[in-house]
Scaffold this motif. Structure first.
Motif, PDB file in Angstrom:
ATOM      1  N   GLY A 165      48.129  62.274  68.035  1.00  0.00           N
ATOM      2  CA  GLY A 165      46.914  63.053  67.916  1.00  0.00           C
ATOM      3  C   GLY A 165      47.231  64.509  68.191  1.00  0.00           C
ATOM      4  N   LEU A 205      46.124  64.077  62.230  1.00  0.00           N
ATOM      5  CA  LEU A 205      47.063  63.154  62.855  1.00  0.00           C
ATOM      6  C   LEU A 205      48.438  63.381  62.243  1.00  0.00           C
ATOM      7  N   HIS A 239      41.710  64.803  67.970  1.00  0.00           N
ATOM      8  CA  HIS A 239      42.042  63.472  68.465  1.00  0.00           C
ATOM      9  C   HIS A 239      42.854  63.607  69.745  1.00  0.00           C
ATOM     10  N   VAL A 258      45.648  58.471  70.973  1.00  0.00           N
ATOM     11  CA  VAL A 258      45.760  57.390  69.997  1.00  0.00           C
ATOM     12  C   VAL A 258      46.580  56.263  70.611  1.00  0.00           C
ATOM     13  N   ALA A 318      41.596  55.631  68.177  1.00  0.00           N
ATOM     14  CA  ALA A 318      41.661  57.034  68.561  1.00  0.00           C
ATOM     15  C   ALA A 318      40.357  57.477  69.202  1.00  0.00           C
ATOM     16  N   THR A 347      38.213  61.152  70.445  1.00  0.00           N
ATOM     17  CA  THR A 347      38.117  62.511  69.956  1.00  0.00           C
ATOM     18  C   THR A 347      37.485  63.415  70.997  1.00  0.00           C
TER      19      THR A 347
END
Length: 367
Positions: A9, A16, A40, A43, A54, A56
């Protein structure tokens, strides 16, 4: 297999990044990028490595599921709204567990591995205060970061602001019952990240603000603190400000690795540390075997995850047994470190600086 992949991330943009690490040439390269839906922050992947989950840092707070095929092509499968921006996310094959700031949540996982409905939402502050508190990415600085569940269905949520570790019993239906709130040994520790020993008898916790690795015995309903060791060298303790990040096991379970970043101390660099544990999982001594000093502060990252490979590339002619990444947001570096227990060294193996001022935060090993 000499080529391995990790998906990261980004701390600074929604993309990504798929990286390829070659264990023979010891090079780390950018393989491809995947457009995302927000910054992100973290992950992780399921056991089969065909689903990526993921969190955020962007608004609104959400969780994401990505599908991964054999050619490392990614397909967005689901978006789930949650109450507060989550930091880390984990799964046990049936449920996902995430936490951030004042709340944590358990979501069902379908047979296809896609994050589904919330089965329980946990409030880490009085329920009446939920509507009035910060639930953005800034809340994780004072609230919860992680939510992990051990083999005995005990869940642990470290909460910085309350200097405590919340312990839950996790039921088969994906609901949680609070069992205890366990204070960190000293004021201002700020528990951040935890790892449960495979047998569930011990919990290892890194304190963000005071740079300790704590060992707890896991009782039926509460934790008992039994050991403490410094994750930074003693000669820098008290001279600079640091923020610790992660604790992770070696593949054979004989060592623990922890990471720490320098914080508002540009003249100091970040560190990774190594600790030995005995057959029962306790620290053999309350001090690190060695430290790796990063060439940069590591910024707001300092993420570290050990590669899970179980093939011949794990033990090369030099006796190197474990690879791990160490992430940096100060200059956008991703470092690959190698652990060689025969001479107790943790060394830089490869590195990559992200393009266009992008910065990696956390990653998951996919192969």
């Amino acid at each position: 297999m000499q080529l391995h992949h990790l998906l990261t991330g980004s701390y600074t943009n929604s993309t990504l990044f798929l990286l390829a690490f070659d264990t023979i040439s010891r090079t780390l390269t950018l393989n491809s990028t995947v457009p995302g839906f927000g910054l992100h922050q973290f992950v992780t992947s399921n056991k089969a490595k065909d689903r990526v989950y993921a969190t955020t840092m962007s608004e609104p707070p959400r969780l994401f599921t990505w599908g991964v095929d054999g050619d490392f092509q990614f397909t967005h499968l689901s978006t789930n709204n949650i109450t507060s921006s989550a930091c880390y996310i984990s799964d046990d094959g049936q449920y996902s567990f995430s936490a951030g700031g004042p709340t944590a949540q358990i979501n069902s996982l379908g047979g296809n591995g896609i994050i589904g409905d919330i089965t329980d939402e946990l409030y880490l502050i009085p329920v009446d205060d939920i509507n009035s508190v910060d639930k953005t990415r800034n809340a994780v600085l004072h609230g919860a970061h992680a939510f992990d569940v051990n083999v005995n269905n005990k869940g642990f949520v470290p909460r910085l602001g309350m200097n405590s570790i919340f312990m839950y019993g996790i039921a088969d239906n994906g609901t949680a019952q609070l069992q205890s709130i366990n204070l960190s040994p000293t004021e201002g520790d700020g528990p951040r990240n935890s790892y449960s020993r495979e047998d569930g008898k011990l919990l290892y916790v890194v304190t963000e603000h005071t740079q300790w690795l704590d060992v707890y015995e896991v009782g039926e309903t509460q934790l008992k603190h039994v050991q403490r060791a410094s994750v930074i060298p003693t000669d820098v303790r008290g001279h600079y400000t640091f923020r610790s990040n992660t604790v992770q096991p070696s593949r054979d379970g004989k060592y623990l690795f922890a990471s720490t970043r320098s914080w508002e101390s540009p003249e100091a660099n970040g560190y990774a540390s190594v600790f030995e544990v005995d057959d029962a999982g306790y620290l053999t001594k309350e001090e690190a075997l060695t430290f790796y000093e990063a060439p940069v502060t590591l910024g707001s990252a300092g993420g570290l995850r050990v590669a899970p490979w179980e093939d011949e590339t794990n033990c090369d002619s030099d006796g190197l047994t474990d690879y791990m990444y160490l992430s940096d947001t100060s200059e956008g570096w991703m470092f690959i470190l190698g652990w060689t227990p025969s001479n107790q060294t943790l060394d830089l193996v490869a590195s990559l600086q992200y393009p266009d001022n992008a910065s990696p935060y956390e990653a998951t090993w996919l192969s």
